[in-house]
Motif scaffolding. Structure first.
Motif, PDB file in Angstrom:
ATOM      1  N   PHE A 116     -16.947  27.416 -26.659  1.00 25.97           N
ATOM      2  CA  PHE A 116     -16.797  26.189 -27.434  1.00 25.97           C
ATOM      3  C   PHE A 116     -18.121  25.588 -27.881  1.00 25.97           C
ATOM      4  N   ILE A 117     -19.218  25.886 -27.193  1.00 29.19           N
ATOM      5  CA  ILE A 117     -20.505  25.320 -27.584  1.00 29.19           C
ATOM      6  C   ILE A 117     -21.236  26.221 -28.575  1.00 29.19           C
ATOM      7  N   TYR A 118     -21.264  27.530 -28.291  1.00 28.69           N
ATOM      8  CA  TYR A 118     -22.129  28.421 -29.057  1.00 28.69           C
ATOM      9  C   TYR A 118     -21.395  29.369 -30.001  1.00 28.69           C
ATOM     10  N   PHE A 119     -20.182  29.769 -29.675  1.00 30.58           N
ATOM     11  CA  PHE A 119     -19.562  30.871 -30.401  1.00 30.58           C
ATOM     12  C   PHE A 119     -18.260  30.512 -31.101  1.00 30.58           C
ATOM     13  N   LEU A 120     -18.154  29.319 -31.610  1.00 31.92           N
ATOM     14  CA  LEU A 120     -16.989  28.988 -32.418  1.00 31.92           C
ATOM     15  C   LEU A 120     -17.087  29.723 -33.752  1.00 31.92           C
ATOM     16  N   PRO A 121     -15.954  30.106 -34.321  1.00 32.61           N
ATOM     17  CA  PRO A 121     -15.994  30.844 -35.596  1.00 32.61           C
ATOM     18  C   PRO A 121     -16.639  30.010 -36.700  1.00 32.61           C
ATOM     19  N   ASN A 134     -18.377  33.323 -41.209  1.00 36.12           N
ATOM     20  CA  ASN A 134     -19.269  34.382 -41.651  1.00 36.12           C
ATOM     21  C   ASN A 134     -19.066  35.688 -40.878  1.00 36.12           C
ATOM     22  N   GLU A 135     -18.095  35.709 -39.966  1.00 34.76           N
ATOM     23  CA  GLU A 135     -17.868  36.896 -39.160  1.00 34.76           C
ATOM     24  C   GLU A 135     -17.324  38.027 -40.017  1.00 34.76           C
ATOM     25  N   ASP A 136     -17.625  39.242 -39.604  1.00 32.73           N
ATOM     26  CA  ASP A 136     -17.154  40.423 -40.320  1.00 32.73           C
ATOM     27  C   ASP A 136     -15.666  40.655 -40.067  1.00 32.73           C
ATOM     28  N   GLY A 137     -15.213  40.316 -38.900  1.00 31.81           N
ATOM     29  CA  GLY A 137     -13.802  40.487 -38.549  1.00 31.81           C
ATOM     30  C   GLY A 137     -13.247  39.184 -38.023  1.00 31.81           C
ATOM     31  N   LYS A 138     -12.136  39.301 -37.360  1.00 37.77           N
ATOM     32  CA  LYS A 138     -11.483  38.119 -36.801  1.00 37.77           C
ATOM     33  C   LYS A 138     -12.280  37.623 -35.594  1.00 37.77           C
ATOM     34  N   ALA A 139     -12.537  36.336 -35.531  1.00 43.54           N
ATOM     35  CA  ALA A 139     -13.208  35.755 -34.374  1.00 43.54           C
ATOM     36  C   ALA A 139     -12.245  35.758 -33.190  1.00 43.54           C
ATOM     37  N   LEU A 140     -12.777  36.051 -32.013  1.00 42.66           N
ATOM     38  CA  LEU A 140     -11.930  36.127 -30.824  1.00 42.66           C
ATOM     39  C   LEU A 140     -11.565  34.738 -30.318  1.00 42.66           C
ATOM     40  N   LEU A 141     -10.320  34.599 -29.908  1.00 40.62           N
ATOM     41  CA  LEU A 141      -9.895  33.394 -29.222  1.00 40.62           C
ATOM     42  C   LEU A 141     -10.439  33.443 -27.802  1.00 40.62           C
ATOM     43  N   LEU A 142     -10.417  32.309 -27.109  1.00 36.69           N
ATOM     44  CA  LEU A 142     -10.919  32.268 -25.738  1.00 36.69           C
ATOM     45  C   LEU A 142     -10.107  33.196 -24.833  1.00 36.69           C
ATOM     46  N   THR A 143      -8.802  33.224 -24.996  1.00 39.20           N
ATOM     47  CA  THR A 143      -7.968  34.108 -24.163  1.00 39.20           C
ATOM     48  C   THR A 143      -8.270  35.573 -24.429  1.00 39.20           C
ATOM     49  N   GLU A 144      -8.543  35.913 -25.682  1.00 38.45           N
ATOM     50  CA  GLU A 144      -8.901  37.293 -26.013  1.00 38.45           C
ATOM     51  C   GLU A 144     -10.263  37.663 -25.426  1.00 38.45           C
ATOM     52  N   LYS A 145     -11.174  36.704 -25.429  1.00 38.16           N
ATOM     53  CA  LYS A 145     -12.499  36.938 -24.858  1.00 38.16           C
ATOM     54  C   LYS A 145     -12.402  37.147 -23.349  1.00 38.16           C
ATOM     55  N   ILE A 146     -11.585  36.339 -22.693  1.00 40.45           N
ATOM     56  CA  ILE A 146     -11.384  36.496 -21.247  1.00 40.45           C
ATOM     57  C   ILE A 146     -10.747  37.843 -20.958  1.00 40.45           C
TER      58      ILE A 146
END
Length: 135
Positions: A81-86, A89-101
């Motif tokens: 939530f601090i550094y990696f919110l979409p 400019n991402e090449d693909g879909k940005a990961l949700l927090l649950t997907e990252k976990i």
């Protein structure tokens, strides 16, 4: 005792939030291990009047494993939530927090095993040295 562990937990969370990383890396793993080792030693010194080795092993294992998961997930959430919110400019879909976990769950499990073993070893060594010096 509660104030010391509360201060240590707050300091650990601040250190984890300051270190910008995509997931729990070696620097953050070291911060967590040091924090949990100090907490485990303080807990065992304060509550372990019987000086039974089994209680040291059990409490250090629980602290090393479960608190690692709590701190690591809090770090993942804070970093997300601090550094990696979409940004768009991402090449693909940005990961949700649950997907990252879910993506880093294997790494977190290995980190929790490393944390558990390290906290257990450090706590055991320090408490054995303390018991020999106190005699």
């Amino acid at each position: 005792m509660k104030k010391v562990i509360g201060f240590l937990a707050a300091f650990t969370l601040i250190m984890l939030v300051i270190t910008k990383s995509l997931y729990v890396e070696w620097t953050e793993l070291f911060i967590i291990i040091v924090s949990l080792s100090i907490s485990s030693i303080a807990f065992n010194v304060y509550f372990n009047h019987q000086k039974k080795y089994n209680s040291v092993v059990i409490s250090s294992t629980i602290m090393g494993f479960s608190l690692f998961w709590i701190l690591a997930l809090m770090d993942l959430a804070a970093d997300h939530f601090i550094y990696f919110l979409p940004t768009g400019n991402e090449d693909g879909k940005a990961l949700l927090l649950t997907e990252k976990i879910q993506e880093y769950s294997d790494d977190l499990f290995i980190g929790s095993v490393i944390s558990t073993l390290t906290v257990l070893i450090i706590s055991s060594i320090v408490l054995r040295l303390k018991s020999r010096l106190v005699r």
